[in-house]
Design a protein around this motif. Sequence first.
Motif, short mmCIF file in Angstrom:
data_model
loop_
_atom_site.label_atom_id
_atom_site.label_comp_id
_atom_site.label_asym_id
_atom_site.label_seq_id
_atom_site.Cartn_x
_atom_site.Cartn_y
_atom_site.Cartn_z
N GLU A 103 44.21 28.78 34.09
CA GLU A 103 45.28 29.73 34.39
C GLU A 103 44.97 30.60 35.61
O GLU A 103 45.84 31.37 36.05
CB GLU A 103 45.60 30.62 33.19
N ASP A 104 43.78 30.51 36.16
CA ASP A 104 43.45 31.20 37.40
C ASP A 104 43.91 30.42 38.63
O ASP A 104 43.82 30.93 39.75
CB ASP A 104 41.94 31.44 37.50
N SER A 105 44.38 29.21 38.44
CA SER A 105 44.81 28.39 39.56
C SER A 105 45.99 29.01 40.28
O SER A 105 46.86 29.63 39.67
CB SER A 105 45.20 26.99 39.06
N GLY A 106 46.01 28.83 41.60
CA GLY A 106 47.11 29.33 42.40
C GLY A 106 46.69 29.56 43.82
O GLY A 106 45.54 29.33 44.19
N MET A 107 47.63 30.05 44.61
CA MET A 107 47.34 30.44 45.97
C MET A 107 46.91 31.90 45.94
O MET A 107 47.59 32.75 45.34
CB MET A 107 48.57 30.28 46.86
N TYR A 108 45.78 32.16 46.56
CA TYR A 108 45.23 33.52 46.59
C TYR A 108 45.43 34.11 47.97
O TYR A 108 45.09 33.49 48.98
CB TYR A 108 43.75 33.50 46.22
N TYR A 109 45.97 35.34 47.98
CA TYR A 109 46.30 36.02 49.22
C TYR A 109 45.52 37.33 49.35
O TYR A 109 45.37 38.07 48.38
CB TYR A 109 47.78 36.36 49.27
N CYS A 110 45.11 37.59 50.56
CA CYS A 110 44.53 38.87 50.93
C CYS A 110 45.66 39.73 51.52
O CYS A 110 46.53 39.21 52.23
CB CYS A 110 43.45 38.60 51.98
N ALA A 111 45.68 41.02 51.19
CA ALA A 111 46.75 41.88 51.66
C ALA A 111 46.23 43.27 52.00
O ALA A 111 45.23 43.72 51.42
CB ALA A 111 47.85 41.99 50.61
N ALA A 112 46.92 43.93 52.91
CA ALA A 112 46.56 45.28 53.34
C ALA A 112 47.77 46.19 53.24
O ALA A 112 48.88 45.81 53.61
CB ALA A 112 46.04 45.26 54.78
N GLY A 113 47.55 47.37 52.73
CA GLY A 113 48.64 48.33 52.59
C GLY A 113 48.12 49.74 52.61
O GLY A 113 46.94 49.99 52.87
N PHE A 114 49.01 50.67 52.28
CA PHE A 114 48.66 52.07 52.33
C PHE A 114 48.72 52.76 50.96
O PHE A 114 48.39 53.93 50.85
CB PHE A 114 49.56 52.81 53.31
#
Length: 121
Positions: free
Chosen positions: A88-99
């Motif tokens: 269930e950890d499968s998937g596309m992993y994204y890095c993101a930046a915000g405030f």
Amino acid sequence: EVQLVESGGGSVQAGGSLRLSCAASGSAFTSYYMAWFRQAPGQEREGVAGISSEGTITVSHSVKGRFTIGRDNAKRTLSLQMNSLKPEDSGMYYCAAGFRRTLMPRDYNYWGRGTQVTVPQ
């Protein structure tokens, strides 16, 4: 503005480990709250873990105790150590930046293109 590039995904058997990395370029890395998100096919994008420039961490309940987020401000990198992986950890992993210090996708301004993680049944 910041540009983000993820790496380190792959296929691993259940119970195994992977380490994801995210390289940031552009301005003011320390100004951003950084986070990892993931998205499985047909599902909404969900927050996995986030970290402030001072090192304050927020972790999703679903990965707590298995995943560790890290950040190196000098190298402008973000990492995600993933242990005891499950299908269930499968998937596309994204890095993101915000405030904002949240794990809500709508609060993030910049995204990488993602790296695929597959944990077969």
